[in-house]
Scaffold this active site. Structure first.
Site, PDB file in Angstrom:
ATOM      1  N   ASP A  84      41.654  41.266  22.793  1.00 53.23           N
ATOM      2  CA  ASP A  84      41.028  41.959  21.668  1.00 53.23           C
ATOM      3  C   ASP A  84      42.006  42.822  20.870  1.00 53.23           C
ATOM      4  OD1 ASP A  84      38.563  42.342  20.297  1.00 53.23           O
ATOM      5  OD2 ASP A  84      38.400  44.346  21.149  1.00 53.23           O
ATOM      6  N   HIS A 183      34.404  52.589  15.962  1.00 60.08           N
ATOM      7  CA  HIS A 183      34.940  52.616  17.314  1.00 60.08           C
ATOM      8  C   HIS A 183      34.925  54.037  17.889  1.00 60.08           C
ATOM      9  CE1 HIS A 183      37.103  48.931  15.761  1.00 60.08           C
ATOM     10  NE2 HIS A 183      36.618  48.475  16.892  1.00 60.08           N
ATOM     11  N   GLY A 212      32.429  48.529  17.766  1.00 69.65           N
ATOM     12  CA  GLY A 212      31.964  49.914  17.805  1.00 69.65           C
ATOM     13  C   GLY A 212      30.505  50.048  18.195  1.00 69.65           C
TER      14      GLY A 212
END
Length: 283
Positions: A84, A183, A212
């Site tokens: 990621d 986030h 998020g």
């Protein structure tokens, strides 16, 4: 069971009108908790390792990737391995040898033109190796080292027409979009733009991803899934659960020194958080 691919999990979720949960792995305990939570919920999940997590482990991807993959292989849940928020091209190229079936290549800080160019190159590289590639358009914000970002500020959210052009130009398999989340939120107070999610769903031919999600209430997440979100990323909520449980245990046992005693309740708390999110996504 053997690792499955992220492409399979997202495709299955798309056909069923639900979403798959993607949870950040920082330590072995995170991976174990995600597997346990998925087993409890009877749902698949994605184990995702971020570039920041790799930096935490001294810049070496192999040990934490091997640990996460080993946890997945002894679990009864369907689990995939995802890399990621990759910025480094060296890290991108390490994904395939370590068994990742998908990556999120993050060129979102670049200008639109440079983002397209870099992401298209990452997609070509990934597709040559059978890797599913996610990218981000818009500004989700809140990552470590970034300035605070107002998720409701003008120009922050993803534009549907631009998103359609971006997907066509880059060939990405999934698109992370900015629709009101951020986030690193520790309170679940985010309000999503569900009308925008629907317009993005209609504008682009690939699955949408919500980053998020830790700061998004369950009702908002469920509505986002109903509107078309197919991958839901969760990180901070696990850390909040882990740290809270560890802090509570150590407060009650101030003389303790064995980390197994206090990481166990932390791991259990993360597993409960994973299970709860997965139940919301499948409801």
């Amino acid at each position: 069971m053997p690792l499955v691919t992220t492409a399979e999990l997202i495709s299955d979720a798309q056909r069923a009108g639900r979403a798959v949960g993607a949870f950040n792995v920082i330590t072995l305990e995170h991976a174990e908790a995600i597997a346990a939570g998925a087993e409890e919920a009877g749902a698949p999940a994605i184990l995702q390792i971020s570039e920041n997590a790799v930096k935490f482990h001294g810049g070496s991807l192999a040990p934490i990737a091997a640990a996460a993959a080993a946890v997945a292989r002894v679990s009864s849940a369907q689990l995939s391995l995802h890399l990621d928020h990759v910025v480094s091209e060296d890290l991108l190229r390490a994904a395939h040898p370590e068994g990742f079936s998908s990556v999120m290549f993050d060129a979102s800080k670049l200008t639109y033109g440079d983002n397209v160019k870099a992401t298209a190159a990452a997609v070509r590289w990934g597709h040559e190796r059978g890797i599913y590639v996610e990218a981000e358009l818009g500004k989700v914000g809140g990552k470590e080292g970034e300035k605070p970002l107002d998720a409701h500020a003008p120009g922050v959210r993803t534009d549907p027409a631009e998103a359609a052009a971006y997907v066509a130009e880059t060939g990405v398999d999934a698109l992370a979009v900015a629709v009101g989340s951020s986030h690193a939120m520790t309170e679940r107070t985010a309000t999503l733009d569900h009308d925008l999610i629907g317009r993005l769903r209609d504008a682009v031919p690939v699955p949408l991803v919500l980053h998020g999600s830790s700061g998004v209430p369950d009702t908002e997440i469920a509505a986002a899934v109903a509107s078309g979100m197919r991958k839901i990323n969760v990180g901070t909520a696990l850390n909040t659960a882990f740290t809270g449980a560890v802090r509570e245990w150590l407060t009650a046992n101030p003389a303790a020194v064995d980390p197994r005693k206090y990481t166990a309740p932390g791991r259990d708390a993360m597993a409960g958080t994973v299970s709860r999110f997965l139940r919301v996504l499948g409801s």
